[in-house]
Structures are given as structure tokens and as C-alpha cells.
Write an enzyme that holds these catalytic residues in place. Structure first.
Site, PDB file in Angstrom:
ATOM      1  N   TYR A   1       6.854   5.050   2.696  1.00 36.06           N
ATOM      2  CA  TYR A   1       6.461   4.486   3.585  1.00 36.06           C
ATOM      3  C   TYR A   1       7.451   4.751   4.886  1.00 36.06           C
ATOM      4  CZ  TYR A   1       6.289   0.187   6.931  1.00 36.06           C
ATOM      5  OH  TYR A   1       6.110  -0.538   7.870  1.00 36.06           O
ATOM      6  N   GLU A  46       3.003   3.023  12.231  1.00 33.77           N
ATOM      7  CA  GLU A  46       3.201   2.774  10.742  1.00 33.77           C
ATOM      8  C   GLU A  46       2.399   3.916   9.954  1.00 33.77           C
ATOM      9  OE1 GLU A  46       3.901  -1.141   8.221  1.00 33.77           O
ATOM     10  OE2 GLU A  46       1.723  -0.845   8.926  1.00 33.77           O
TER      11      GLU A  46
END
Length: 397
Positions: free
Chosen positions: A118, A206
Site C-alpha cells: 500500500y 493512493e
């Protein structure tokens, strides 16, 4: 301004970030054609069908599927396009899917195992610096990682005046447990990602997941991108990416009218001039036992036409049970605002079918109160905050 995944990936690729390649399609037929083209360009045998909506958690809602042949591409695309996709980040009604991204399969077998990470780039307002947030636990359950195992989430703060330094990119790669070719690829990826964030005037990048492929390539498999609206004058091409179908219809209408409006889940409509006063007004409503239905800043002018437009926008929300107008007369005189409210109320006839409380403070506030009190309309006036709160509380009861 939020972007679709395919649009975010276009920006990433333009700044040298490796991405999972794909082609957007609006019909099953276009999806099949896109899959054929993608196979020719990349050699991929399988295809990932991804719903394009402004919401995360698409996989959990059935908006991301793997197709192993062209027949499955057509069938899956046909089911996803037009569906109301419900995810943890949408309302109970979900969001209608208008298009899908046909993407290459990047989880192919090779010399090493694939790994998912992530990574996001955003502003740390407390530190006054940009920040890379990253974790070894990439994938669909990053929220659960943050809640249950926060020690697995790392941050790297970057001074925007200096930019990302090579040692910082290496530290990210090291904390992700990479070595060899994958380590070098990750340092390049992190540097390019941060530069894309800066050069596009984004407020958020993101990537979940960032994938290490079986042959040690590092790429963005997903992309959630938010562009700072205030910088769009520098990016005319980005402005064309705005998909109004994905945005709140009332907010879109308000913006077109030059009003700063944010839709909320309350029962008291607010019309205020100035963002700070608007925030205080919402606190006032909560103290009175209500919930703000919106944030609406009419700005420095509040003539009859502008006030009427604001009223009509507020009343589009069926949950509104009362409206509180809270204006501070500094640049604009309170008596002119009061006259605008009276004129707008008369012009709208029976359209205003909820109690209306008006608090005017500042220049000519007393004259404004007299104007409203003598108008013969069902408008309650107030001068003090407490007085306005009491009247809101009374009408809600």
C-alpha cells in the site's frame, strides 16, 4: 476533484510511473475490442474488468472481476456496466457504473512470488510537509490493517521545498523488505510517484496495491487520485477529466451558481456568509439539538437573486425541516441582506415550506430586524447567537 482509476493512471504514466495498462470501455462490445487490442499490445491472455466509479472497495462490491477469455470479458462487462455498485465507501444505493477499465493481467507466474504493498502521498497538515504513507500489507483490507496492526504502516515526511531525497526512497524500499532488482525498481517508483503528486497539484495519490511482479517489476495496479480544485487553472487538461455524473447533483448546481455548498446528513439548512461563521453556525445548530443539513457560504454578496438561488438549493434536500440564515454584515449591510431575503421569500411564494430563522449582526442589524419583523412574512428574526439557537430548537420541537 476526484478522478477515475484510468484517468489517475494516465497522469502517473505521464510522469514515468509504471502502471498496469488498460483501456476504458462503455459497452460490452467495446470491452471485447479493448481486450483484443490489449492482448496485441501486451501479450496478456487474461483480462481484469474494473468498474470505474469514484469509490474504493470496488472488489468487495463485485466491481472487479477476472476474465479468462473474450466470452467472459463480454459477459462480465455486461453485468458490471449499468449496475449500482455498493462498496464500503458508497451510500446504500451505491453508484451507477457507466464504464469499465479492461486491464492486463499482471499476476503472471515467474521466478519469484508477487507481493502487494500500500502506498499513498498526501499532505501532513500538522507537520506542514508532504508525506508518503506505505505498508507491506497492501490489498483490499488496508483499513483493517490501520485499525488492528498500525505498526505495519510507515510514514516518510518530505519537505516540499527540498523534494524527495534518494535516501528517503531507499528507506521506503528497505522498510518494504525488498532487495536486489525489486529494491532499485521501488526507489524509482517512489521518486516518480512523489514527483507526479507534486507536478499534478494533487491533494492525494493512493495506490493500493503497488505490485511487485514475479519478475521484480514495481507497478501501480490501482490509482485513487484527487486533484486540488484551486490549481485547475494550471491544468486545463485535467479539468476536462471531471465526471459530473459521479458528483452530488446539488453541489454541482450550487457550484455553477457560484455558491460554496457541501451536502450533509442533517435536518437544518444553513445559509451563511464566510466559512468560519458557517462552521460556527453548524456548531450552533448541534447545540440546539439539530443537525446541519449543509454547508452553504453565499460569499460577500447576498442580493435577492443570490438568496433565492441559495434557498432553492437548500430546499432540494427533503430532510430539511428548518433553515437558519446567519449573516454578519461587514462588507455587506444587514438591511440590504434583509431586503434581499424578504424579496426572495415573496418571489418564491409557497416554495419555502419550512420555518425560517434569520440572524443578522453587524452594520444596520437593528434596521434589518425591523425590515423582517414588519414584512408580514413567516420569518423569525434574531440578533444574538443564543436567540437564534433557541428559535431553532423551538421550531424543531
Amino acid at each position: 476533484m476526484n478522478l477515475h482509476e484510468y484517468q489517475g493512471k494516465e497522469i502517473l504514466a505521464s510522469h514515468g510511473v509504471r502502471i498496469q495498462r488498460g483501456i476504458v470501455a462503455t459497452t460490452p462490445e467495446e470491452a471485447v475490442a479493448a481486450a483484443k487490442q490489449l492482448t496485441e499490445e501486451t501479450g496478456t491472455g487474461w483480462h481484469v474488468i474494473k468498474a470505474q466509479v469514484h469509490a474504493g472497495g470496488r472488489g468487495k462490491g463485485g466491481g472487479v472481476k477476472l476474465a479468462k477469455n473474450l466470452k467472459e470479458v463480454e459477459e462480465i462487462s455486461g453485468k458490471i456496466i449499468g449496475m449500482n455498485l455498493v462498496t464500503p465507501q458508497t451510500s446504500a444505493e451505491g453508484k451507477k457504473v457507466h464504464q469499465v477499465l479492461i486491464a492486463e493481467d499482471v499476476y503472471y507466474p515467474g521466478d519469484s512470488e508477487t507481493s502487494e504493498f500500500y502506498m499513498s502521498v498526501l499532505l501532513n497538515r500538522g507537520a506542514g510537509k508532504n508525506m508518503i504513507m506505505y505498508s507491506t500489507e497492501g490489498g483490499m483490507d488496508i483499513e483493517e490493517v490501520a485499525e488492528k496492526t498500525p505498526h505495519l504502516i510507515f510514514t516518510e515526511e518530505i519537505d516540499p521545498a527540498v523534494g524527495i531525497m534518494p535516501f528517503q526512497a531507499r528507506r521506503v524500499a528497505f522498510n518494504l523488505g525488498l532487495s536486489g532488482v525489486a529494491f532499485k525498481e521501488m526507489t524509482k517508483f517512489v521518486t516518480a510517484l512523489y514527483n507526479a503528486y507534486m507536478k499534478s497539484d494533487a491533494s492525494l495519490f493512493e495506490i493500493n496495491p503497488v505490485l511487485k511482479t514475479s519478475d521484480d517489476k514495481i507497478m501501480a495496479v490501482d490509482a485513487k487520485v484527487t486533484i486540488d480544485d484551486n490549481a485547475l487553472y494550471r491544468h486545463k487538461d485535467y479539468e476536462e477529466m471531471r465526471d459530473l455524473r459521479e458528483e452530488n447533483a446539488i453541489e454541482v448546481e450550487a457550484k455553477a451558481a457560484g455558491l460554496n455548498y457541501v451536502d450533509l446528513d442533517g435536518n437544518v439548512g444553513c445559509m451563511v456568509n464566510g466559512a468560519g461563521l458557517a462552521m460556527a453556525t453548524m456548531d450552533l445548530i448541534k447545540m440546539a439539538g439539530g443537525e446541519p443539513a449543509n454547508f452553504l457560504d453565499v460569499g460577500g454578496t447576498a442580493d435577492a437573486k443570490r438568496v433565492e438561488t441559495a434557498f432553492r438549493i437548500i430546499l432540494k434536500d427533503p430532510n430539511v425541516k428548518a433553515i437558519l440564515v446567519n449573516i454578519f454584515g461587514g462588507i455587506v449591510r444587514c438591511d440590504r441582506v434583509a431586503q434581499g431575503i424578504v424579496d426572495a421569500y415573496k418571489n418564491m411564494g409557497d416554495a419555502i415550506n419550512v420555518p425560517l430563522i434569520v440572524r443578522l449582526q453587524g452594520t444596520n442589524a437593528e434596521i434589518a430586524k425591523e425590515l423582517i419583523d414588519n414584512s408580514g412574512l413567516a420569518v423569525q428574526s434574531a440578533i444574538e447567537f443564543k436567540e437564534a439557537a433557541d428559535k431553532v430548537q423551538a421550531v424543531l420541537k
